[in-house]
Design an enzyme around this catalytic site. Structure first.
Site, mmCIF file in Angstrom:
data_model
loop_
_atom_site.group_PDB
_atom_site.id
_atom_site.type_symbol
_atom_site.label_atom_id
_atom_site.label_comp_id
_atom_site.label_asym_id
_atom_site.label_seq_id
_atom_site.Cartn_x
_atom_site.Cartn_y
_atom_site.Cartn_z
ATOM 1 N N ASP A 1 50.855 79.886 -33.850
ATOM 2 C CA ASP A 1 49.943 80.510 -32.886
ATOM 3 C C ASP A 1 50.581 81.552 -31.950
ATOM 4 O O ASP A 1 51.665 81.315 -31.426
ATOM 5 C CB ASP A 1 49.352 79.457 -31.942
ATOM 6 C CG ASP A 1 48.934 78.193 -32.632
ATOM 7 O OD1 ASP A 1 48.935 78.141 -33.860
ATOM 8 O OD2 ASP A 1 48.597 77.238 -31.912
ATOM 9 N N GLU B 1 41.204 73.043 -31.284
ATOM 10 C CA GLU B 1 42.511 73.483 -30.783
ATOM 11 C C GLU B 1 42.349 74.866 -30.148
ATOM 12 O O GLU B 1 41.407 75.595 -30.440
ATOM 13 C CB GLU B 1 43.521 73.587 -31.935
ATOM 14 C CG GLU B 1 43.766 72.281 -32.675
ATOM 15 C CD GLU B 1 44.833 72.376 -33.769
ATOM 16 O OE1 GLU B 1 45.693 71.502 -33.820
ATOM 17 O OE2 GLU B 1 44.796 73.326 -34.574
HETATM 18 C C1 FRU Z 1 47.346 75.160 -33.620
HETATM 19 C C2 FRU Z 1 48.317 74.104 -33.125
HETATM 20 C C3 FRU Z 1 48.077 73.836 -31.660
HETATM 21 C C4 FRU Z 1 49.416 73.310 -31.216
HETATM 22 C C5 FRU Z 1 50.359 74.139 -32.041
HETATM 23 C C6 FRU Z 1 51.608 73.415 -32.425
HETATM 24 O O1 FRU Z 1 47.774 75.835 -34.740
HETATM 25 O O2 FRU Z 1 48.178 72.938 -33.915
HETATM 26 O O3 FRU Z 1 47.013 72.954 -31.402
HETATM 27 O O4 FRU Z 1 49.633 73.483 -29.843
HETATM 28 O O5 FRU Z 1 49.669 74.533 -33.202
HETATM 29 O O6 FRU Z 1 52.520 74.278 -33.024
#
Ligand code: FRU
Length: 536
Positions: free
Chosen positions: A57, A240
């Site tokens: 992300d 998320e």
């Molecule tokens: C989304 C996620 C978030 C988390 C991150 C961990 O892709 O799963 O929810 O904070 O990636 O790398």
């Protein structure tokens, strides 16, 4: 499933990895532009990708003193997901990025998961120095030991601040600022915005199947305001990376609040994707626009992007009001196969930077997504067609005179009366691998087809079927705006009303480009194509 894999993974590598990354703390930023730099197979040439190793992300996107900051979920020791850090890059134009050293390292409270950053203009936090506002980052910490021990309170929200334009960060001694007293397993990805009306910081984060809103006067003390979402939108997976922000409805002075909400799995074409909601925020609660509610009732969702490779995207904080744009970027991958895609030195890229525009359409309030105008600096040689009828194939390869792997195209195609053509752009290579993106008038759908576009055996979820997106507009002219960058295509159709982002992995770069029309002729009112230069 992913949690199980992560758990096993962590039990073996966490401590060694954290130790190793601490030793790497002094890694210097790249000098860019050296011979051989960013030339590996499938390496995007004008999308942001990490120099080495894993990225997911985008995080902490904030504009400050002439720089767009991009932090990102990063594991510096392998090309698969691992103990998360915040990688860091800056840009003055959203197109050319300079890599900087890692900004945030895991600590005794846990790994550094996704989150946001803001400029604390009035120094409400007291972290400012010499009258200068601090940058404050707000992120989830994930305590592996807690998860392994079977606890459910292993995710919570922490903050860190910088008084040197984001170059170095100090974690707040009072972390976590939002402890997980409710013991919710998925309790993460805080995005913070200053709400001028209620004069408070507002934090939105995901709590498994809904979002929580919290308020604060100073970014340190937080109080729970409300929850939203259990009964609306897609719930095929975990929520998320939310983002909540005000927007003005285009062409009016009306204000709305938009909530972007990533979901994994359960997206329009499978796996990870981002839906959104339009409504109002009264300082306490987010409520849907009455007209919007019916679009997201009973498990229905409104999608930001119908491709499979735009996830966890959020918007930049603190873009000056003189600019006024809501700028967005996503992660150009999908948890269905992200760790398996056939790249070695690095894994994943971001989407192109995009502008979101809120429009009052016949279907209700909808977001249009446009590539940012800054991308025009990449344009090289150009080629144009006006008013030409096309039937079957029109080979553009020789006419363009530039590589088909890095191209921008804008097409306006007139649908003929009484026929239902299927048309679009096909890029292909000597091996006969081909990617197609186009519109099928019979089903009234845009589509992106990577089922024959090259490597796919790394995952049985990658090239299953062509991806589709219903057309919204009923105009007789279909507008396609396309960006091809070695291993991806982004389609912005009908002025951003429908968007599709997909990655692909041809054995050798695509070298041939054709316009095709089957099941009837089409009239190309205009076709403009530009060679795109690399951004490194
Ligand atoms: C989304 C996620 C978030 C988390 C991150 C961990 O892709 O799963 O929810 O904070 O990636 O790398």
């Amino acid at each position: 499933m992913r949690n199980l894999i992560l758990c096993l993974f962590f039990s073996t590598v966490l401590f060694a990895a954290c130790q190793k990354t601490a030793e790497n703390a002094n890694v210097q930023p790249s000098t860019n532009s050296t011979a051989g730099y960013y030339t590996e197979p499938h390496r995007p040439q004008f999308h942001f990708s990490p120099e080495k190793m894993w990225m997911n992300d985008p995080n902490g996107m904030v504009y400050f003193e002439g720089e767009y900051h991009l932090f990102y979920q990063h594991y510096p020791d392998a090309n698969v997901w691992g103990p998360m850090h915040w990688g860091h890059a800056v840009s003055t134009d959203l197109v050319h990025w300079k890599h900087l050293p890692i900004a945030l390292y895991p600590d005794s409270l846990g790994l550094i998961f996704s989150g946001s950053a803001v400029v604390d203009w009035n120094n409400t936090s007291g972290f400012g120095l010499n009258g200068q506002p601090p940058l404050v980052a707000i992120f989830t910490q994930h305590l592996m030991e807690g998860e392994k021990a079977g606890r459910t309170d292993f995710q919570y929200q922490s903050i860190a601040y910088s008084t040197d334009k984001g170059r170095t960060w100090t974690k707040y001694a009072g972390n976590p600022v939002v402890p997980n007293t409710q013991k919710i397993k998925d309790f993460r990805d805080p995005k913070v915005v200053w709400d001028e009306d209620s004069k408070q910081w507002v934090m939105v984060f995901a709590a498994h199947d809904h979002v929580m809103l919290w308020g604060s006067p100073d970014l340190k003390k937080w109080k729970h305001l409300s929850d939203f979402g259990k009964e609306f939108g897609g719930h095929g997976g975990v929520w998320e990376c939310p983002d909540l922000f005000p927007m003005t409805v285009e062409g009016t002075g009306e204000k709305r609040w938009v909530l972007l909400q990533s979901l994994n799995p359960g997206a329009a074409n499978g796996g990870s994707g981002t839906q959104y909601f339009v409504g109002n925020f009264d300082g306490k609660k987010f409520t849907l626009d009455p007209g919007f509610a019916s679009s997201v009732a009973g498990g229905k969702a409104v999608w930001l992007d119908h491709g499979r490779d735009n996830y966890a995207g959020v918007t930049w904080s603190d873009v000056p009001s003189s600019d006024g744009r809501r700028l967005f970027m996503g992660w150009m991958s999908n948890w269905d196969y992200a760790t398996l895609v056939p790249t070695e030195a690095w894994r994943s890229a971001t989407t192109l930077p995009r502008q979101l525009v809120l429009k009052n359409t016949s279907a209700g309030m909808r977001l249009a997504t446009l590539p940012v105008k800054e991308l025009e600096v990449l344009r090289g040689k150009a080629y144009t067609i006006d008013n030409q009828v096309v039937e079957n194939n029109l080979d553009l390869t020789a006419k363009l005179g530039f590589a088909a792997s890095m191209v921008e195209m804008e097409l306006e195609i007139e649908l003929p009366e009484g026929s239902i053509p299927d048309f679009g752009i096909a890029v292909s290579n000597q091996q006969g691998e081909e990617y197609r993106v186009g519109f099928d008038a019979a089903s009234n759908q845009f589509y992106s087809d990577r089922t024959k576009a090259g490597k796919a055996d790394f995952s049985d979820k990658f090239a299953v079927k062509r991806h589709t997106a219903p057309r919204v507009s009923s105009s007789k002219t279909v507008h396609l705006h396309l960006f091809f960058d070695v291993a991806s295509c982004e389609l912005f159709a009908d002025n951003g009303e429908v968007v599709m982002t997909d990655i692909y992995f041809p054995t050798t770069d695509f070298s041939k480009v054709q316009l095709y029309a089957s099941n009837g002729k089409v009239k190309v009112k205009t076709l403009k194509a530009w060679e795109l230069k690399r951004a490194f």
